[in-house]
Design a protein around this motif. Structure first.
Motif, PDB file in Angstrom:
ATOM      1  N   GLN A  58      11.123   4.288  -5.332  1.00  0.00           N
ATOM      2  CA  GLN A  58      10.554   5.933  -5.766  1.00  0.00           C
ATOM      3  C   GLN A  58       9.594   6.484  -5.138  1.00  0.00           C
ATOM      4  N   SER A  59       9.496   7.656  -5.001  1.00  0.00           N
ATOM      5  CA  SER A  59       8.545   8.554  -4.583  1.00  0.00           C
ATOM      6  C   SER A  59       7.105   8.051  -5.290  1.00  0.00           C
ATOM      7  N   GLY A  60       6.186   8.013  -4.463  1.00  0.00           N
ATOM      8  CA  GLY A  60       4.867   7.487  -5.081  1.00  0.00           C
ATOM      9  C   GLY A  60       4.383   6.011  -5.318  1.00  0.00           C
ATOM     10  N   GLU A  61       5.850   5.225  -4.892  1.00  0.00           N
ATOM     11  CA  GLU A  61       5.501   3.820  -5.040  1.00  0.00           C
ATOM     12  C   GLU A  61       4.702   3.263  -3.891  1.00  0.00           C
ATOM     13  N   LEU A  62       3.905   2.108  -4.349  1.00  0.00           N
ATOM     14  CA  LEU A  62       3.170   1.309  -3.210  1.00  0.00           C
ATOM     15  C   LEU A  62       3.983   0.111  -2.786  1.00  0.00           C
ATOM     16  N   ILE A  63       4.344  -0.082  -1.639  1.00  0.00           N
ATOM     17  CA  ILE A  63       4.954  -1.093  -1.018  1.00  0.00           C
ATOM     18  C   ILE A  63       4.199  -2.078  -0.032  1.00  0.00           C
ATOM     19  N   ARG A  64       3.956  -3.045  -0.489  1.00  0.00           N
ATOM     20  CA  ARG A  64       3.321  -4.067   0.363  1.00  0.00           C
ATOM     21  C   ARG A  64       4.175  -4.564   1.666  1.00  0.00           C
ATOM     22  N   PRO A  91       7.941   9.408   3.798  1.00  0.00           N
ATOM     23  CA  PRO A  91       6.452  10.194   3.568  1.00  0.00           C
ATOM     24  C   PRO A  91       6.224  10.140   2.266  1.00  0.00           C
ATOM     25  N   ASP A  92       6.960   9.986   1.232  1.00  0.00           N
ATOM     26  CA  ASP A  92       6.687   9.909   0.068  1.00  0.00           C
ATOM     27  C   ASP A  92       6.269   8.594  -0.613  1.00  0.00           C
ATOM     28  N   VAL A  93       6.203   7.550  -0.049  1.00  0.00           N
ATOM     29  CA  VAL A  93       5.973   6.240  -0.397  1.00  0.00           C
ATOM     30  C   VAL A  93       4.753   5.741   0.448  1.00  0.00           C
ATOM     31  N   LYS A  94       3.947   4.993  -0.252  1.00  0.00           N
ATOM     32  CA  LYS A  94       2.812   4.307   0.369  1.00  0.00           C
ATOM     33  C   LYS A  94       3.292   2.925   0.766  1.00  0.00           C
ATOM     34  N   ASP A 118      -0.438   9.694   6.688  1.00  0.00           N
ATOM     35  CA  ASP A 118      -1.255   9.656   5.313  1.00  0.00           C
ATOM     36  C   ASP A 118      -0.617   8.699   4.378  1.00  0.00           C
ATOM     37  N   ASN A 119       0.622   8.198   4.452  1.00  0.00           N
ATOM     38  CA  ASN A 119       1.053   7.346   3.726  1.00  0.00           C
ATOM     39  C   ASN A 119       1.022   5.925   4.011  1.00  0.00           C
ATOM     40  N   ILE A 120       0.367   5.527   5.055  1.00  0.00           N
ATOM     41  CA  ILE A 120       0.124   4.274   5.693  1.00  0.00           C
ATOM     42  C   ILE A 120      -1.248   3.643   5.457  1.00  0.00           C
ATOM     43  N   TRP A 121      -1.343   2.571   4.858  1.00  0.00           N
ATOM     44  CA  TRP A 121      -2.711   1.976   4.459  1.00  0.00           C
ATOM     45  C   TRP A 121      -2.675   0.637   5.248  1.00  0.00           C
ATOM     46  N   LEU A 122      -4.063   0.493   6.178  1.00  0.00           N
ATOM     47  CA  LEU A 122      -4.235  -0.706   6.816  1.00  0.00           C
ATOM     48  C   LEU A 122      -5.065  -1.663   6.436  1.00  0.00           C
ATOM     49  N   ARG A 249       4.477  13.553   0.731  1.00  0.00           N
ATOM     50  CA  ARG A 249       5.418  14.564   0.761  1.00  0.00           C
ATOM     51  C   ARG A 249       6.923  14.181   1.061  1.00  0.00           C
ATOM     52  N   ASP A 250       7.813  14.968   0.580  1.00  0.00           N
ATOM     53  CA  ASP A 250       9.070  14.934   0.737  1.00  0.00           C
ATOM     54  C   ASP A 250       9.523  14.749   2.152  1.00  0.00           C
ATOM     55  N   PRO A 251      10.774  14.305   2.465  1.00  0.00           N
ATOM     56  CA  PRO A 251      11.219  14.033   3.928  1.00  0.00           C
ATOM     57  C   PRO A 251      11.295  15.283   4.535  1.00  0.00           C
ATOM     58  N   LEU A 252      11.254  16.538   3.887  1.00  0.00           N
ATOM     59  CA  LEU A 252      11.186  17.871   4.513  1.00  0.00           C
ATOM     60  C   LEU A 252       9.740  18.380   4.593  1.00  0.00           C
TER      61      LEU A 252
END
Length: 288
Positions: A58-64, A91-94, A118-122, A249-252
């Protein structure tokens, strides 16, 4: 776990933190060789949908990402562009990337990277002082909008004050070692790292003691990971620093309203878990 995406599996050891790698241990339990690197069937996981047509993630989830490998592994070069394409389309997922190979990152970024998505965390892995001094300067110079590091397994004391002072590091995660040949984790190391994070208001999370834990000069053997996690939380060294802000952001390209973002929920058993501050919440899998 619904917060993990392993587009490929398998890795090669490159430093002391790899000596007793949990992935190698778990693969041996299944009569597999952890050094065998392959693209997984779950490669498209972030794009998978429910029967109703909505995304399972879902939008807003954090995926490792790549918790059983390294996202910047040389052997995965042929698959990485496809993985970037998937992350670009969500772009809606971290996405939480973890690596012991920060020196390879610049040559592996997509052409449209710019100053970072902005949705990528290194995050880089720093198990001891030598590897912190080797990897953190590289991390600080990389064009990412979100940065952190993971001191797990922590096998020695860390002095990272000068790196935290940069203001670029937003979170530090620490934990002890497990499985075959686990080396001790000393609580004094944890307290020192927590104090350094507090002095710079950087979020610090102690997730587990490891199976060999030293506190006040006494050595404790804690094979049960649930108890390790509970003890880590009870230690009271976690710190919630400056909140991280992801421009999702959403895909658009339109901003997503807060009420439309995923909100994690937890069960009673989650209340005593040391990993809760970095967890995506319960997936209702029924395994508890």
């Amino acid at each position: 776990m619904h917060d993990i995406w392993n587009p490929w599996h398998g890795c090669t050891r490159i430093s002391e933190g790899c000596r007793h790698c949990y992935m190698y241990f778990l693969d041996r339990q299944r009569d597999r060789d952890g050094s065998e690197i392959y693209r997984t069937r779950a490669f498209d996981y972030p794009l998978s949908k429910t029967r109703s047509g909505s995304y399972k993630v879902q939008s807003g989830e954090l995926i490792r990402v790549c918790m059983t490998s390294d996202f910047f592994l040389p052997e995965a070069d042929r698959w990485r562009n496809d993985a970037w394409t998937i992350m670009r389309s969500r772009p809606d997922v971290k996405f939480f990337l973890l690596t012991k190979r920060p020196e390879r990152v610049m040559s592996c970024l997509p052409s449209d990277w710019g100053n970072g998505w902005d949705n990528i965390w290194l995050n880089v892995s720093c198990e001891d002082q030598a590897n912190a001094d080797r990897r953190l300067p590289v991390l600080l110079d990389l064009p990412f909008r979100h940065k952190g590091f993971m001191a797990a397994p922590l096998i020695g004391p860390l002095d990272v004050d000068r790196y935290l002072a940069s203001g670029s590091i937003e979170q530090v995660i620490a934990g002890g070692e497990n499985y075959d040949g686990a080396r001790p984790c000393d609580f004094d190391w944890i307290k020192s790292l927590s104090g350094q994070c507090r002095s710079h208001d950087v979020t610090f999370c102690f997730i587990e003691t490891g199976s060999v834990f030293i506190k006040d000069g006494r050595t404790y053997r804690i094979p049960d990971k649930r108890i390790q996690s509970e003890m880590a939380l009870k230690a009271g060294v976690n710190h919630f620093g400056h909140p991280m802000k992801f421009d999702l952001r959403d895909p658009l390209g339109f901003e997503i309203e807060p009420q439309q973002l995923y909100r994690p929920h937890y069960r009673a058993t989650c209340q005593t878990c040391g990993s809760r501050p970095i967890c995506n919440g319960c997936s209702d899998c029924g395994k508890c």
